[in-house]
Enzyme design. Structure first.
Site, mmCIF file in Angstrom:
data_model
loop_
_atom_site.group_PDB
_atom_site.id
_atom_site.type_symbol
_atom_site.label_atom_id
_atom_site.label_comp_id
_atom_site.label_asym_id
_atom_site.label_seq_id
_atom_site.Cartn_x
_atom_site.Cartn_y
_atom_site.Cartn_z
ATOM 1 N N ASP A 53 7.209 53.341 -3.664
ATOM 2 C CA ASP A 53 8.516 52.793 -3.288
ATOM 3 C C ASP A 53 8.878 53.355 -1.923
ATOM 4 O O ASP A 53 8.404 54.425 -1.532
ATOM 5 C CB ASP A 53 9.597 53.182 -4.313
ATOM 6 C CG ASP A 53 10.770 52.195 -4.318
ATOM 7 O OD1 ASP A 53 10.909 51.427 -5.294
ATOM 8 O OD2 ASP A 53 11.556 52.172 -3.335
ATOM 9 N N ASP A 76 6.383 52.038 2.331
ATOM 10 C CA ASP A 76 7.217 50.932 2.806
ATOM 11 C C ASP A 76 6.267 49.763 3.024
ATOM 12 O O ASP A 76 5.386 49.834 3.897
ATOM 13 C CB ASP A 76 7.910 51.334 4.115
ATOM 14 C CG ASP A 76 8.740 50.211 4.701
ATOM 15 O OD1 ASP A 76 8.602 49.052 4.248
ATOM 16 O OD2 ASP A 76 9.522 50.494 5.627
ATOM 17 N N TYR A 168 16.130 33.813 1.033
ATOM 18 C CA TYR A 168 15.455 34.402 -0.132
ATOM 19 C C TYR A 168 14.524 33.371 -0.775
ATOM 20 O O TYR A 168 13.373 33.659 -1.103
ATOM 21 C CB TYR A 168 16.501 34.904 -1.132
ATOM 22 C CG TYR A 168 15.912 35.566 -2.358
ATOM 23 C CD1 TYR A 168 15.382 36.853 -2.293
ATOM 24 C CD2 TYR A 168 15.879 34.905 -3.581
ATOM 25 C CE1 TYR A 168 14.841 37.464 -3.421
ATOM 26 C CE2 TYR A 168 15.343 35.505 -4.711
ATOM 27 C CZ TYR A 168 14.822 36.786 -4.630
ATOM 28 O OH TYR A 168 14.287 37.385 -5.745
HETATM 29 N N1 LIG Z 1 16.239 40.797 -10.880
HETATM 30 C C1 LIG Z 1 16.042 39.503 -10.850
HETATM 31 O O1 LIG Z 1 16.810 38.715 -11.421
HETATM 32 C C2 LIG Z 1 14.847 38.931 -10.132
HETATM 33 C C3 LIG Z 1 14.578 37.586 -10.320
HETATM 34 C C4 LIG Z 1 13.476 37.029 -9.699
HETATM 35 C C5 LIG Z 1 12.660 37.801 -8.902
HETATM 36 N N2 LIG Z 1 12.959 39.114 -8.717
HETATM 37 C C6 LIG Z 1 12.058 39.884 -7.858
HETATM 38 O O2 LIG Z 1 11.566 40.990 -8.566
HETATM 39 C C7 LIG Z 1 11.254 42.048 -7.660
HETATM 40 C C8 LIG Z 1 11.918 43.338 -8.115
HETATM 41 O O3 LIG Z 1 13.303 43.144 -8.123
HETATM 42 P P1 LIG Z 1 14.321 43.997 -8.999
HETATM 43 O O4 LIG Z 1 15.301 43.038 -9.547
HETATM 44 O O5 LIG Z 1 13.578 44.901 -9.898
HETATM 45 O O6 LIG Z 1 15.056 44.778 -7.828
HETATM 46 P P2 LIG Z 1 15.411 46.321 -7.608
HETATM 47 O O7 LIG Z 1 16.341 46.315 -6.448
HETATM 48 O O8 LIG Z 1 15.788 46.986 -8.875
HETATM 49 O O9 LIG Z 1 13.998 46.927 -7.183
HETATM 50 C C9 LIG Z 1 13.374 46.636 -5.969
HETATM 51 C C10 LIG Z 1 12.636 47.871 -5.520
HETATM 52 O O10 LIG Z 1 11.943 47.541 -4.318
HETATM 53 C C11 LIG Z 1 12.086 48.642 -3.434
HETATM 54 N N3 LIG Z 1 11.904 48.188 -2.065
HETATM 55 C C12 LIG Z 1 12.747 47.463 -1.304
HETATM 56 N N4 LIG Z 1 12.240 47.304 -0.074
HETATM 57 C C13 LIG Z 1 11.056 47.948 -0.054
HETATM 58 C C14 LIG Z 1 10.040 48.147 0.923
HETATM 59 N N5 LIG Z 1 10.181 47.675 2.157
HETATM 60 N N6 LIG Z 1 8.923 48.833 0.579
HETATM 61 C C15 LIG Z 1 8.788 49.338 -0.658
HETATM 62 N N7 LIG Z 1 9.708 49.215 -1.620
HETATM 63 C C16 LIG Z 1 10.823 48.511 -1.323
HETATM 64 C C17 LIG Z 1 13.481 49.194 -3.684
HETATM 65 O O11 LIG Z 1 13.604 50.520 -3.231
HETATM 66 C C18 LIG Z 1 13.583 49.046 -5.201
HETATM 67 O O12 LIG Z 1 13.162 50.213 -5.886
HETATM 68 C C19 LIG Z 1 11.716 41.565 -6.284
HETATM 69 O O13 LIG Z 1 10.620 41.051 -5.572
HETATM 70 C C20 LIG Z 1 12.706 40.470 -6.620
HETATM 71 O O14 LIG Z 1 12.841 39.525 -5.588
HETATM 72 C C21 LIG Z 1 14.031 39.703 -9.313
#
Ligand SMILES: NC(=O)c1ccc[n+]([C@@H]2O[C@H](COP(=O)([O-])OP(=O)(O)OC[C@H]3O[C@@H](n4cnc5c(N)ncnc54)[C@H](O)[C@@H]3O)[C@@H](O)[C@H]2O)c1
Length: 270
Positions: A53, A76, A168
């Protein structure tokens, strides 16, 4: 008792621990939400997990909580040098990579006029270039283990448009396109590439919505065939399938896990 041939498991065997025994799996953005759930599920099924992360404290806490089956590497996904260093460390410690979950993601919204160009670039950088770079940089590590499985976390927003979320949505459609194109390109190297399309999942990303936008999400969820938000663990189960040899004939696939959200337009019950 059946032998564990891919695609030949009984239900009880498929649910048993060990589906990912000794696989080496890197999960990006694993410090919270869906990535954290994937890391925990992979370790529970016997994988050696690399929790990564950009937020070191969060990622380290997850790795420490998982225990001996996990290590943390700060990464990153926008930084090609960080990818090089991470892949080199994984190859040196574990001999290569079997599974890469490109989960790290970020968002912006509020309509095209409210988004700045900087927001737009940031989202495309993390959500698209981060996925592309990860697969590209991980290729030698996959080769070292004779192939592997890439799991890209797209979204239902990578399959249908959403008003007010154009950047997005564009980024997640791009992930769908990368998945299908790279499945074609990397098949000969024994690398499978699939995408998961979560619906509305209760994670910190969704919890950031407040007021009207949270109200809109709740209403949308109430109209689904399964009228609740999903849990990160329910996405992780799909990731376990794609990471395991049970999905040995799947590549270029898009698996929707959304409580039926995009199955069709909602109609009031007759
Ligand atoms: N939660 C939802 O409803 C949902 C729905 C569809 C898709 N998604 C996708 O699922 C994935 C995870 O989302 P989530 O809901 O668990 O979000 P979240 O915000 O809980 O987790 C995302 C993680 O990615 C990390 N991150 C952000 N930028 C980064 C970078 N440049 N390098 C490394 N790490 C980085 C953050 O620190 C965080 O820990 C994402 O790709 C999101 O688009 C989520």
């Amino acid at each position: 008792m059946l032998h564990a041939q891919p695609g030949n498991e009984t239900m009880s065997e498929a649910a048993a621990p060990g589906r990912l025994q000794d696989k080496i799996a890197l999960v990006t953005g694993a410090g919270s939400g869906i990535g954290e759930a994937c890391a925990r599920a992979f370790a529970a099924h016997g994988a050696q997990v690399i929790v990564s992360d950009v937020r070191a404290e969060a990622g380290l806490a997850v790795a420490q909580d998982i225990g001996e089956r996990a290590i943390f590497i700060a990464l990153d996904v926008c930084d090609p040098e960080a990818w090089d260093a991470a892949v080199a460390e994984i190859t040196q410690r574990f001999g290569g990579l079997d599974v890469l979950v490109n989960n790290a993601g970020t968002g912006t919204g509020g309509g095209i006029e409210r988004e700045t160009l900087a927001d737009h670039h940031r989202v495309l950088d993390v959500n698209v270039t981060g996925v592309w770079s990860g697969i590209r940089q991980a290729l030698p590590a996959f080769a070292a283990r004779g192939g592997g499985s890439v799991i890209n976390i797209s979204s239902i927003d990578g399959l249908v448009g959403v008003e007010g979320l154009s950047t997005y949505v564009a980024s997640k459609f791009a992930v769908t396109g990368l998945t299908r194109s790279l499945a074609l390109e990397l098949g000969a190297r024994n690398i499978r590439v699939n995408s998961i399309h979560p619906g509305i999942i209760e994670t910190p990303m969704v919890a950031k919505n407040t007021g009207k936008s949270m109200e809109r999400l709740r209403k949308a969820v109430a109209r689904q065939p399964i009228p609740r938000m999903g849990r990160p663990e329910e996405i992780a189960q799909a990731a376990v399938f794609f990471a395991s040899d049970e999905s040995s004939y799947c590549t270029g696939a898009s698996l929707v896990v959304d409580g039926g959200h995009i199955a069709g337009p909602y109609r009031d019950p007759m």
